[in-house]
Design an enzyme around this catalytic site. Structure first.
Site, PDB file in Angstrom:
ATOM      1  N   GLU A   1       0.997  -1.161   0.061  1.00  0.00           N
ATOM      2  CA  GLU A   1      -0.071   0.151   0.066  1.00  0.00           C
ATOM      3  C   GLU A   1       0.909   1.321  -0.015  1.00  0.00           C
ATOM      4  O   GLU A   1       0.865   2.054   0.904  1.00  0.00           O
ATOM      5  CB  GLU A   1      -0.977   0.064   1.249  1.00  0.00           C
ATOM      6  CG  GLU A   1      -1.850  -1.122   1.320  1.00  0.00           C
ATOM      7  CD  GLU A   1      -3.031  -0.974   2.192  1.00  0.00           C
ATOM      8  OE1 GLU A   1      -2.701  -0.594   3.463  1.00  0.00           O
ATOM      9  OE2 GLU A   1      -4.254  -1.668   1.878  1.00  0.00           O
TER      10      GLU A   1
ATOM     11  N   GLU B   1      -5.523  -8.319  -1.092  1.00  0.00           N
ATOM     12  CA  GLU B   1      -6.173  -7.760   0.410  1.00  0.00           C
ATOM     13  C   GLU B   1      -7.526  -7.700   0.283  1.00  0.00           C
ATOM     14  O   GLU B   1      -8.067  -6.798  -0.625  1.00  0.00           O
ATOM     15  CB  GLU B   1      -5.421  -6.853   1.423  1.00  0.00           C
ATOM     16  CG  GLU B   1      -4.057  -7.153   1.624  1.00  0.00           C
ATOM     17  CD  GLU B   1      -3.717  -6.020   2.767  1.00  0.00           C
ATOM     18  OE1 GLU B   1      -4.600  -5.093   3.346  1.00  0.00           O
ATOM     19  OE2 GLU B   1      -2.499  -5.670   2.860  1.00  0.00           O
TER      20      GLU B   1
HETATM   21  C1  BG6 Z   1      -4.434  -2.789   4.814  1.00  0.00           C
HETATM   22  C2  BG6 Z   1      -3.047  -3.233   5.424  1.00  0.00           C
HETATM   23  O1  BG6 Z   1      -4.210  -1.164   5.129  1.00  0.00           O
HETATM   24  O2  BG6 Z   1      -5.571  -3.128   5.478  1.00  0.00           O
HETATM   25  C3  BG6 Z   1      -3.177  -4.113   6.357  1.00  0.00           C
HETATM   26  O3  BG6 Z   1      -2.065  -3.535   4.208  1.00  0.00           O
HETATM   27  C4  BG6 Z   1      -4.119  -3.760   7.208  1.00  0.00           C
HETATM   28  O4  BG6 Z   1      -1.816  -4.284   7.012  1.00  0.00           O
HETATM   29  C5  BG6 Z   1      -5.640  -4.154   6.557  1.00  0.00           C
HETATM   30  O5  BG6 Z   1      -4.189  -4.782   8.489  1.00  0.00           O
HETATM   31  C6  BG6 Z   1      -6.823  -4.024   7.421  1.00  0.00           C
HETATM   32  O6  BG6 Z   1      -6.741  -2.747   8.071  1.00  0.00           O
HETATM   33  P1  BG6 Z   1      -6.778  -2.873   9.444  1.00  0.00           P
HETATM   34  O7  BG6 Z   1      -6.593  -1.524  10.384  1.00  0.00           O
HETATM   35  O8  BG6 Z   1      -8.381  -3.273  10.040  1.00  0.00           O
HETATM   36  O9  BG6 Z   1      -6.062  -3.869   9.992  1.00  0.00           O
END
Ligand code: BG6
Length: 476
Positions: free
Chosen positions: A182, A374
């Protein structure tokens, strides 16, 4: 369901990151890293954003990354669970400071290399392809303290030395690489994103965009090195994705949404197309930013990536009247609240069609294969009296997003694979909570680090296993 099924060999799997899963923060010779300094609780945001300088640990705070879910010691058990679900790919990151505890050493730490060799061999044992991020929200703290992290051009050398060491040490084990997780988060969360801490009165935009330039040069050099070490290596960039919708059809709102999209896509424009986009000159002028470039940089940036990877949790929304008061952050990018969407327990919008829109836009723009690395739902889970976890809400979320991805494939978008985020519960990056769970596997640990760390299969575990076995045909 759309007509087009997922292509043969589609890489189904899950994702995590060293900084949120491994723990073992001082074991095996590992050095302190940025995420190790980010506490749970009230001070967390200020530290993450680089507004409060934290260069040493404090005794009166709890740091969730220090033990996390103890993946460092339990990776064999965890990989076996992934294999049981039928994973074809497993995304994780290498903690830079396990290989280079200080960051500026000449040679990597043998214990760190041995740990990751063993982890990747374990994946291969089950026929799981590792997908490895070189930098996922962790910069060795020594580089922050001594050099100001990515403010310094020296970081390009440190990072490329580290990247080369990885490509050489894990050659034959790892083929799919991502340079920076990201990368656009550097603008929104500068310390966790890039190790940046601000001084009073400085032009923060200048600091951020100069750091971005260094990362972009480092990423392009790493891409070149990966191809030199092994031409079969496939290197991707990684965007915190999700299109901005205009709040209304008022031209000013449409323009605001376009500008907001460009703010994030700027990074991928460089990494995927090999040069700064045409709109950058005006952007920099308006922000009072002057990028210092070396004469060879334009040539280096031409080493564009092989594929474009991205995370998708939610779409975003912008208007000409958007400001600090009327916007809030989901995945750290500020957005207006879209009244047409349902929301997660943490207030993040749920928008599967937004995924189809985002994927179509990205392929139209870059004409490179996409990899959705993701996607998932952060939610409170309840352990029933019999020990079961019936996370139907997570199944619904994943089902709708997989359907949207199938529709994008039907639209003609080539997609390499899909890794659901936090396939095993881990520490949330934004809040540091364990109770914000994404996993198909439950981990017995709470927000303050209490619990047995035992792993339990959730209802979604069995559902995802069926999805993978049917190559996405059976989503029931
Ligand atoms: C993304 C990241 O921002 O979203 C992860 O690459 C992160 O590291 C994921 O965990 C979800 O966000 P959060 O804050 O719910 O963990």
């Amino acid at each position: 369901m759309s007509q087009q099924t997922f292509p043969a060999g589609f890489l189904w799997g899950g994702a995590l990151a060293a900084n949120q899963a491994e723990g073992g923060y001082r074991e095996g010779g590992k050095g302190l890293t940025t995420v190790d300094m980010i506490p749970h609780g009230a001070a967390r945001m200020a530290v993450k954003l680089g507004l409060e300088k934290r260069l040493t640990l404090r005794d009166d705070e709890y740091y969730p990354s220090h033990q996390a879910i103890d993946f460092y010691h339990r990776y064999k058990e965890d990989i076996a669970l992934m294999a049981e679900m039928g994973f074809k790919v497993f995304r994780t990151s290498i903690a830079w400071s396990r290989l280079y505890p200080q960051g500026d050493e000449q040679e990597p730490n043998a214990q760190g290399v041995a740990f990751y060799r063993s982890l990747f061999e374990e994946c291969k044992k089950y026929g799981i392809e590792p997908l490895v991020t070189l930098c996922h929200f962790d910069v060795p703290m020594h580089l922050v303290v001594e050099y100001g992290s990515w403010r310094s051009r020296k970081m390009v050398d440190f990072f490329t030395r580290y990247a080369r060491a990885c490509f050489e040490a894990f050659d034959g084990l790892v083929k799919y690489w991502l340079t920076f997780n990201e990368i656009n988060i550097l603008l929104h969360s500068p310390f966790s994103g890039a190790g940046l801490v601000f001084e009073e009165g400085e032009n923060r935009e200048q600091v951020k965009y100069q750091a971005a330039h260094h990362e972009l040069v480092a990423s392009a050099l790493a891409t070149r090195i990966a191809h030199q070490v092994n031409p079969a290596n496939q290197v991707g960039c990684m965007l915190a994705g999700g299109n901005f919708y205009p709040w209304s059809c008022k031209p000013e709102d449409v323009w605001a949404a376009l500008e907001k999209d460009r703010e994030n896509l700027f990074f991928i424009d460089v990494q995927a197309r090999g040069a700064y986009p045409s709109y950058a000159a005006r952007l920099f002028r308006e922000k009072g930013v002057v990028i210092h470039m070396e004469s060879e940089d334009a040539g280096i940036l031409k080493n564009s990536v092989d594929f474009v990877s991205f995370s998708y949790y939610a779409s975003r929304c912008a208007s000409a009247e958007m400001n600090e008061q009327n916007s809030s952050a989901a995945n750290v990018v500020k957005s207006l609240t879209n009244p047409h969407l349902k929301r997660s327990d943490w207030g993040w919008g749920i928008d599967p069609l937004g995924l189809r829109i985002t994927m179509n836009m990205m392929y139209d723009r870059y004409q490179k294969p996409l990899f959705l690395v993701e996607n998932g739902l952060g939610a409170q889970d309840k352990v029933e009296a019999d020990g079961s976890i019936n996370d139907d809400y997570r199944i619904s979320y994943l089902r709708e997003h997989i359907q949207a991805m199938a529709q994008a494939i039907d639209d003609g978008v080539p997609v390499i694979g899909y890794t659901t985020w936090g396939c095993i519960d881990l520490v949330a990056a934004s809040t540091g909570e364990m109770s914000k769970r994404y996993g198909l596997v439950y981990v017995d640990r709470d927000d303050l680090g209490r619990g047995t760390l035992a792993r339990t299969r959730k209802k979604s575990f069995w559902w995802y296993k069926k999805v993978i076995a049917s190559n996405g045909r059976d989503l029931s």
